[in-house]
Design a protein around this motif. Structure first.
Motif, PDB file in Angstrom:
ATOM      1  N   ALA A  73      -1.594   1.044 -15.237  1.00 53.96           N
ATOM      2  CA  ALA A  73      -1.290   2.456 -14.978  1.00 53.96           C
ATOM      3  C   ALA A  73      -0.899   2.664 -13.517  1.00 53.96           C
ATOM      4  CB  ALA A  73      -2.493   3.325 -15.335  1.00 53.96           C
ATOM      5  N   SER A  74      -1.602   1.975 -12.618  1.00 55.36           N
ATOM      6  CA  SER A  74      -1.264   2.057 -11.194  1.00 55.36           C
ATOM      7  C   SER A  74       0.141   1.540 -10.946  1.00 55.36           C
ATOM      8  CB  SER A  74      -2.258   1.246 -10.352  1.00 55.36           C
ATOM      9  OG  SER A  74      -3.539   1.788 -10.455  1.00 55.36           O
ATOM     10  N   GLY A  76       2.595   1.742 -12.975  1.00 54.81           N
ATOM     11  CA  GLY A  76       3.515   2.793 -13.418  1.00 54.81           C
ATOM     12  C   GLY A  76       3.731   3.833 -12.325  1.00 54.81           C
ATOM     13  N   GLN A  77       2.666   4.239 -11.672  1.00 53.66           N
ATOM     14  CA  GLN A  77       2.778   5.200 -10.571  1.00 53.66           C
ATOM     15  C   GLN A  77       3.562   4.604  -9.409  1.00 53.66           C
ATOM     16  OE1 GLN A  77       2.009   8.298 -10.580  1.00 53.66           O
ATOM     17  NE2 GLN A  77       0.929   8.332 -12.521  1.00 53.66           N
ATOM     18  N   LEU A  78       3.301   3.342  -9.141  1.00 58.98           N
ATOM     19  CA  LEU A  78       3.979   2.638  -8.052  1.00 58.98           C
ATOM     20  C   LEU A  78       5.480   2.559  -8.326  1.00 58.98           C
ATOM     21  CD1 LEU A  78       3.167   0.789  -5.517  1.00 58.98           C
ATOM     22  CD2 LEU A  78       3.626  -1.059  -7.085  1.00 58.98           C
ATOM     23  N   SER A  79       5.834   2.312  -9.563  1.00 63.08           N
ATOM     24  CA  SER A  79       7.248   2.252  -9.935  1.00 63.08           C
ATOM     25  C   SER A  79       7.940   3.578  -9.680  1.00 63.08           C
ATOM     26  CB  SER A  79       7.403   1.872 -11.406  1.00 63.08           C
ATOM     27  OG  SER A  79       6.931   0.574 -11.623  1.00 63.08           O
ATOM     28  N   THR A  80       7.221   4.675  -9.919  1.00 60.02           N
ATOM     29  CA  THR A  80       7.778   6.003  -9.670  1.00 60.02           C
ATOM     30  C   THR A  80       8.032   6.209  -8.177  1.00 60.02           C
ATOM     31  OG1 THR A  80       6.649   6.876 -11.606  1.00 60.02           O
ATOM     32  CG2 THR A  80       7.383   8.478  -9.978  1.00 60.02           C
ATOM     33  N   LEU A  81       7.086   5.796  -7.347  1.00 59.09           N
ATOM     34  CA  LEU A  81       7.291   5.894  -5.900  1.00 59.09           C
ATOM     35  C   LEU A  81       8.478   5.045  -5.456  1.00 59.09           C
ATOM     36  CD1 LEU A  81       3.658   5.735  -4.425  1.00 59.09           C
ATOM     37  CD2 LEU A  81       5.245   7.673  -4.367  1.00 59.09           C
ATOM     38  N   LYS A  84      11.721   6.633  -6.274  1.00 55.53           N
ATOM     39  CA  LYS A  84      12.006   7.711  -5.322  1.00 55.53           C
ATOM     40  C   LYS A  84      12.699   7.148  -4.081  1.00 55.53           C
ATOM     41  CE  LYS A  84       9.537  11.360  -2.827  1.00 55.53           C
ATOM     42  NZ  LYS A  84       8.228  11.984  -2.604  1.00 55.53           N
ATOM     43  N   TYR A 165      -1.881   2.724  -0.356  1.00 55.07           N
ATOM     44  CA  TYR A 165      -2.173   3.951   0.386  1.00 55.07           C
ATOM     45  C   TYR A 165      -1.177   4.167   1.530  1.00 55.07           C
ATOM     46  CZ  TYR A 165      -4.491   7.453   3.211  1.00 55.07           C
ATOM     47  OH  TYR A 165      -4.760   8.576   3.941  1.00 55.07           O
ATOM     48  N   TYR A 168       2.091   5.248   0.134  1.00 60.03           N
ATOM     49  CA  TYR A 168       2.000   6.634  -0.325  1.00 60.03           C
ATOM     50  C   TYR A 168       2.112   7.608   0.843  1.00 60.03           C
ATOM     51  CZ  TYR A 168      -0.069  11.004  -1.808  1.00 60.03           C
ATOM     52  OH  TYR A 168      -0.293  12.338  -2.033  1.00 60.03           O
ATOM     53  N   ASN A 172       5.527   9.939   1.223  1.00 58.86           N
ATOM     54  CA  ASN A 172       5.319  11.370   1.008  1.00 58.86           C
ATOM     55  C   ASN A 172       5.119  12.150   2.302  1.00 58.86           C
ATOM     56  OD1 ASN A 172       5.370  11.621  -1.977  1.00 58.86           O
ATOM     57  ND2 ASN A 172       3.795  10.057  -1.765  1.00 58.86           N
TER      58      ASN A 172
END
Length: 186
Positions: A73-74, A76-81, A84, A165, A168, A172
């Motif tokens: 799951a992490s 998946g989030q990393l792929s989104t970042l 971007k 971190y 991120y 962002n």
């Protein structure tokens, strides 16, 4: 064709990620590499030499399975970042190179940890089936190997978190007052 089964590229990316790549030529981060290999091996050897056992392998199996799911799951989030950053690469191609590198390194670490957690789960299932004593404890070589692989998962995960971190906060543009990467007085 065997690259579908044997994760050579995954582990190669993980190993390359354990480098200092901020300069023009990446240099191996010897301390990180030593920790990633040494700590799990030391844990497994200690388990074997001290005749330790895994007294609750079912609980460990549940933990490793949950950990594997969380790692995926992490990712998946990393792929989104990362997507971007890829989408806006034209504007900031050179200034965000380190950010992309952090994410690329962390992706390999998370996937290696997830893969290793799945291997650990498979080993636990086999050990519970073939190597457990009458009380359900796992000892000997089975316990040492499972301890080594599970400790490896933990060490890789611990290495990936700070990188995730930092990426991120940079991607962002977290305010200095809230970012742990900037030292400010409170």
């Amino acid at each position: 064709m065997l690259d579908r089964i044997i994760p050579t590229s995954l582990f190669r990316g993980h190993w390359k990620g354990l480098s200092d790549y901020r300069g023009t030529t990446p240099r191996p981060d010897k301390l990180s590499r030593l920790l990633v290999v040494g700590v799990p091996l030391a844990a497994g050897v200690l388990m074997l030499l001290n005749r330790g056992c895994l007294s609750a392998p079912g609980a460990l199996l549940s933990a490793v399975a949950l950990f594997s799911g969380g790692l995926l799951a992490s990712f998946g989030q990393l792929s989104t970042l990362r997507l971007k950053l890829t989408d806006r690469a034209g504007d900031n191609q050179f200034s965000e190179r380190i950010d992309r590198d952090y994410l690329d390194e962390t992706a390999a670490h998370l996937l290696v940890a997830a893969y290793s957690a799945a291997v650990s789960a498979a080993l636990l299932i086999m050990a519970m089936s073939f190597g457990a004593d009458a009380a359900g404890r796992i000892g000997g070589v089975w316990a040492a190997v499972i301890t080594t692989v599970t400790t490896y998962v933990f060490v890789v995960f611990i290495i990936a978190l700070p990188r995730l971190y930092v990426a991120y906060t940079r991607i962002n543009k977290v305010r200095r007052e809230l970012s742990g990467t900037a030292s400010t007085k409170l």
